[in-house]
Enzyme design. Structure first.
Site, PDB file in Angstrom:
ATOM      1  N   ASP A 191      -4.964   1.531 -10.379  1.00  0.00           N
ATOM      2  CA  ASP A 191      -5.237   1.975  -9.022  1.00  0.00           C
ATOM      3  C   ASP A 191      -6.714   1.651  -8.753  1.00  0.00           C
ATOM      4  OD1 ASP A 191      -4.992   3.547  -6.551  1.00  0.00           O
ATOM      5  OD2 ASP A 191      -6.179   5.046  -7.625  1.00  0.00           O
TER       6      ASP A 191
ATOM      7  N   ASP B   8      -9.179   3.098  -5.664  1.00  0.00           N
ATOM      8  CA  ASP B   8     -10.017   4.218  -5.238  1.00  0.00           C
ATOM      9  C   ASP B   8      -9.737   5.462  -6.079  1.00  0.00           C
ATOM     10  OD1 ASP B   8     -11.214   3.331  -2.367  1.00  0.00           O
ATOM     11  OD2 ASP B   8      -9.195   2.530  -2.628  1.00  0.00           O
TER      12      ASP B   8
ATOM     13  N   ASP C  47      -4.983   7.979 -10.761  1.00  0.00           N
ATOM     14  CA  ASP C  47      -5.685   9.260 -10.645  1.00  0.00           C
ATOM     15  C   ASP C  47      -4.924  10.318  -9.853  1.00  0.00           C
ATOM     16  OD1 ASP C  47      -6.122   7.995  -8.053  1.00  0.00           O
ATOM     17  OD2 ASP C  47      -7.707   9.466  -7.723  1.00  0.00           O
TER      18      ASP C  47
END
Length: 230
Positions: free
Chosen positions: A9, A11, A168
């Protein structure tokens, strides 16, 4: 067969982009006559794309309607595109860890819900234009995370056969689970809930800890293959 590709991922996983996303959201809110939102609150809104961020920002400042969201998308994207790396930086340890993973012969790729043009622009601004074997964004396909095809198509685009996913958020966790891909979650990203509760194979608090986590997953792959052949 061990994993040959590590998919990330963007951001909240590779980069801390909250500052630039906050500035862009507040610019769009200002255009719409709304007050600014503090950075800590914006961090909890990130992770589902610009439109969802605008929806949440509008809801927090007086109410959201589809027309207001539509009116805010262009000023948000224009401002963000012009200032995409004003404050965004890789998390500590990312640069060296990516280099070490690549040095092990692993392919590296990005699967993000950021629009692909903006993701590519950010990656280029950070000096990573040649770092990744593939990058798929929210509009690279007719589907996006948590649809597992977003992840499996990223693996295919990178030329890999087996992946480990690093993210995240719950969205990342649901994507990996649906795709049956081992998952490492970082605890320093933008999740609004404890990532320890999301079913990851490993949770890391510092990016360099990814190296032993990947090593452990690779050993599990090897042991599983040996058991299947026994």
């Amino acid at each position: 067969m061990q994993a040959d590709t590590i998919i990330f991922d963007l951001d909240g996983t590779l980069v801390d982009s909250a500052g630039d996303l906050t500035a862009s959201l507040n610019h769009a809110l200002s255009v719409l006559g709304r007050p600014a939102i503090d950075p800590a609150s914006v961090r909890a809104m990130v992770g589902h794309g610009a439109r969802k961020l605008l929806e949440r920002g509008l809801a927090a400042t007086g109410g959201m309607t589809p027309d207001l969201v539509e009116a805010g998308v262009r000023p948000f994207l224009e401002y963000y595109g012009a200032n995409i790396a004003a404050h965004t930086r890789p998390f500590e340890g990312v640069e060296n860890t990516l280099a070490l993973l690549a040095g092990q012969g692993l392919r590296l790729a990005v699967c993000t819900n950021k629009p692909v043009a903006l993701a590519e622009l950010l990656v280029a601004e950070l000096g990573w234009a040649s770092r990744f074997d593939a990058l798929l964004g929210a509009d690279s396909r007719p589907f996006r995370k948590p649809d597992p095809r977003h992840l499996t198509d990223t693996l295919e685009a990178a030329g890999g056969r087996r992946a480990i996913f690093v993210g995240d958020s719950r969205t990342d966790a649901e994507t990996a689970l649906a795709a049956r891909v081992p998952l490492v979650l970082v605890s320093f990203g933008y999740s609004t809930e404890p990532v320890e509760n999301l079913g990851a194979d490993h949770v890391i608090g510092h990016f360099p800890d990814l190296l032993p986590a990947v090593g452990h997953i690779q050993r599990q792959f090897t042991a599983s293959t040996a058991a299947d052949g026994a």
